[in-house]
Design a protein around this motif. Sequence first.
Motif, short mmCIF file in Angstrom:
data_model
loop_
_atom_site.label_atom_id
_atom_site.label_comp_id
_atom_site.label_asym_id
_atom_site.label_seq_id
_atom_site.Cartn_x
_atom_site.Cartn_y
_atom_site.Cartn_z
N LEU A 138 12.19 105.97 45.98
CA LEU A 138 12.82 105.16 44.66
C LEU A 138 14.33 104.87 44.99
CD1 LEU A 138 10.89 107.34 42.17
CD2 LEU A 138 10.20 104.87 42.79
N GLN A 139 14.99 105.81 45.77
CA GLN A 139 16.44 105.48 45.77
C GLN A 139 16.73 104.27 46.40
OE1 GLN A 139 18.30 107.54 49.53
NE2 GLN A 139 16.41 108.86 48.95
N LEU A 140 15.82 103.35 47.04
CA LEU A 140 16.03 101.92 47.51
C LEU A 140 15.84 101.05 46.70
CD1 LEU A 140 13.88 102.82 51.03
CD2 LEU A 140 16.27 102.79 50.57
N ILE A 141 15.37 101.24 45.47
CA ILE A 141 15.39 100.18 44.44
C ILE A 141 16.51 99.35 44.12
CG2 ILE A 141 14.62 99.73 42.04
CD1 ILE A 141 12.51 101.87 42.04
N ASP A 142 16.48 98.20 44.36
CA ASP A 142 17.59 97.21 43.84
C ASP A 142 17.09 96.08 43.40
OD1 ASP A 142 17.07 95.50 46.03
OD2 ASP A 142 18.53 96.60 47.56
N PRO A 143 18.04 95.03 42.97
CA PRO A 143 17.47 93.55 42.32
C PRO A 143 16.62 92.93 43.40
CG PRO A 143 19.89 93.88 41.98
CD PRO A 143 19.44 95.11 42.70
N SER A 144 16.52 93.35 44.71
CA SER A 144 15.57 92.46 45.53
C SER A 144 14.49 93.43 46.25
CB SER A 144 16.01 91.85 46.71
OG SER A 144 16.66 92.79 47.53
N THR A 145 14.50 94.69 45.68
CA THR A 145 13.41 95.71 46.23
C THR A 145 12.82 96.60 44.98
OG1 THR A 145 14.77 95.92 48.31
CG2 THR A 145 13.24 97.65 47.94
N HIS A 146 11.59 96.47 45.05
CA HIS A 146 10.86 97.32 44.13
C HIS A 146 9.99 98.41 44.92
CE1 HIS A 146 11.01 93.72 40.96
NE2 HIS A 146 12.27 94.36 41.21
N VAL A 147 9.39 99.08 44.53
CA VAL A 147 8.61 100.50 44.96
C VAL A 147 7.02 100.31 44.09
CG1 VAL A 147 8.19 102.66 45.17
CG2 VAL A 147 10.30 101.88 45.73
N LEU A 148 6.06 100.07 44.67
CA LEU A 148 4.74 100.06 44.28
C LEU A 148 4.50 101.59 44.45
CD1 LEU A 148 2.53 98.43 42.73
CD2 LEU A 148 1.72 97.94 45.37
N LEU A 149 4.38 102.42 43.56
CA LEU A 149 4.35 103.75 43.57
C LEU A 149 2.87 104.23 43.41
CD1 LEU A 149 6.00 106.43 44.06
CD2 LEU A 149 6.08 106.51 41.70
N MET A 150 1.89 104.85 44.28
CA MET A 150 0.80 105.34 44.00
C MET A 150 1.00 106.57 43.05
SD MET A 150 -0.99 103.54 45.89
CE MET A 150 -2.61 104.57 45.63
N LYS A 151 0.09 106.40 41.87
CA LYS A 151 0.23 107.44 40.71
C LYS A 151 -0.88 108.45 40.92
CE LYS A 151 2.83 107.28 38.03
NZ LYS A 151 3.98 107.65 37.81
N LYS A 152 -2.30 107.76 41.15
CA LYS A 152 -3.58 108.91 41.17
C LYS A 152 -4.44 108.20 42.16
CE LYS A 152 -6.74 111.02 38.02
NZ LYS A 152 -7.14 111.01 36.40
N GLY A 153 -5.05 108.87 42.96
CA GLY A 153 -6.18 108.51 43.87
C GLY A 153 -5.87 107.30 44.58
N LEU A 154 -6.77 106.43 44.81
CA LEU A 154 -6.62 105.20 45.70
C LEU A 154 -6.26 104.12 44.91
CD1 LEU A 154 -9.41 105.66 48.19
CD2 LEU A 154 -7.27 106.53 48.45
N SER A 155 -6.28 103.83 43.84
CA SER A 155 -6.42 102.62 42.86
C SER A 155 -5.39 102.74 42.08
CB SER A 155 -7.67 102.27 42.27
OG SER A 155 -8.02 103.47 41.37
N GLU A 156 -4.77 103.73 41.43
CA GLU A 156 -3.72 103.62 40.23
C GLU A 156 -2.34 103.49 40.92
OE1 GLU A 156 -1.99 106.33 36.38
OE2 GLU A 156 -4.02 106.72 37.49
N MET A 157 -1.68 102.27 40.88
CA MET A 157 -0.33 102.04 41.25
C MET A 157 0.61 101.66 40.10
SD MET A 157 -1.42 99.88 44.86
CE MET A 157 -2.51 100.40 45.72
N GLU A 158 1.99 101.65 40.26
CA GLU A 158 2.88 101.33 39.47
C GLU A 158 3.97 100.75 40.04
OE1 GLU A 158 5.39 103.14 35.36
OE2 GLU A 158 4.36 104.56 36.65
N LEU A 159 4.39 99.52 39.66
CA LEU A 159 5.54 98.86 40.21
C LEU A 159 6.83 99.29 39.47
CD1 LEU A 159 6.05 96.53 42.32
CD2 LEU A 159 5.93 94.94 40.46
N MET A 160 7.71 100.00 40.36
CA MET A 160 8.76 100.32 39.84
C MET A 160 10.10 99.41 40.23
SD MET A 160 7.82 103.20 38.30
CE MET A 160 9.30 104.17 37.95
N ASP A 161 10.87 99.03 39.22
CA ASP A 161 12.04 98.52 39.30
C ASP A 161 13.28 99.39 38.70
OD1 ASP A 161 11.79 98.10 36.59
OD2 ASP A 161 11.48 95.78 36.74
N GLU A 162 14.22 98.80 38.65
CA GLU A 162 15.18 99.72 38.28
C GLU A 162 15.20 99.98 36.43
OE1 GLU A 162 19.47 98.32 39.98
OE2 GLU A 162 18.34 96.47 39.56
N GLN A 163 14.71 99.22 35.87
CA GLN A 163 14.63 99.41 34.60
C GLN A 163 13.44 100.44 34.25
OE1 GLN A 163 16.41 98.39 31.90
NE2 GLN A 163 15.33 99.95 30.67
#
Length: 347
Positions: A138-163
Motif C-alpha cells: 500500500l505504500q506504493l499507492i500514488d496517482p498512477s498506482t493503485h493496489v487491488l488488495l485481496m480481502k477474503k478467500g479467492l474472490s473478494e478484492m478491494e481497489l485501494m487508491d489514496e482516498q
Amino acid sequence: MKKLLLLDGNSMLFRAYYATLYTHRMTTSNGIPTNAVYGFVMMLNKAIDIIEPDKILVAWDAGKPTFRHKQFAAYKGTRKPLDEELIVQFPIVREYLDAAGIKRYEQEGYEADDIIGSMAKCCNDIQTTILTSDRDLLQLIDPSTHVLLMKKGLSEMELMDEQNLFDTYGITPSQVIDMKGLMGDTADNIPGVQGVGEKTALRLLNQYSTVENVYAHIDEVKGKLKEKLEKDKDNAFMSLELATIYTKMELPFSLNDCEFTGIQEDVNGFYEKYEMRSLVNRTKQAKNEKWPLKEVEHFEMFDVEDLMVLPVCTQQPYLDQQLYGFMIPKDKTIYYVSVENALEDTN
C-alpha cells in the motif's frame, strides 16, 4: 491510457494455497498437489477481467538472503517452514505463467516487493494496478498506482487508491512505512518499538506525521510511552528502513517485454497436463471458430427473450460450478458478457 498489472507472486500463491487447503484440495491422478496453482489462476483471471491490462508482470521472491537480511539477520526469521505441498507448486505456477504467455521475474538479493516497486515507479505514464494480499505494498499507492488488495478467500478484492487508503486505515501511503517503524511487523519479524501497537502508532502519526518527526518532538510525549520510544529508537529507525520497498532496481527488461494480448492457447495444454480441465479457456476456443467474438458490457443492445444465452462456467457438478459469464450467438457474432458486467446491468 495503457494499463499495467503487477502481481505479487509469492503473496498470491500463499493465499491461494491456504484459501483452498481445507475446502478445495486438488491433486492429479499421480498425486501432484495443484490447489494453490488453481487458486492462483482463478485470482489472476478475475484481476484480468477487472483491470483489462495491456501489460502484466508477475514478481517473485528469489529466496534468502536479501539486502534486508544483511541489515537485520533475523528479518523474517520467525516464519515457519513451508508445507511440502506448497513448495512443489512454485515451479508448477511458473510453468503456468510461461504457457499463458505472462512475463515473470525474480532476482537474488531482492524481494518481489522491490521488483514491483521499481516497475511501478518507472511507469508513471500508465495506470498501474498491483494485485496482492500484502498490505506493505500500500505504500506504493500514488496517482498512477493503485493496489487491488485481496480481502477474503479467492474472490473478494478491494481497489485501494489514496482516498480509500485514508478512509480505511487513516494514513497516507508514505505512512504505511512509518506505521511499521513504530509498531513493527510480527509476520516479517520487524521489531518496531516494543509496547507500541496500532492505535498508539496511529495516534502518534496523526499528531506528528512521521517517525522522524515523532523523535524530533520526543519531549512532548509523556510517561511510559516516551520511555518506550527512547529505549527502542534505534529499532524504530531500523524497522522503518526494513519496511521501505526499494524502488530503484535496474531491471533487465522493458515495459514492452510485459505485453499482454490475452491468455495464450498453450495454457490449455498445461490444464490438460495437470488435469485442470475445468479451466480450459472456453472464450479462447470460441474465438478460434468461424464466428467472431465481441465483448459487451451490458444487454441493452439485445432483445434477450429472442436469444439463446449460454452460461460460461467450469465443468464441476452444478452446485460447485463457477460462473464466468454468458455467451450470446447472434448474426454470425458471439457476444460475451462477464458476470461482473451482467450484475451491473440495471435493465
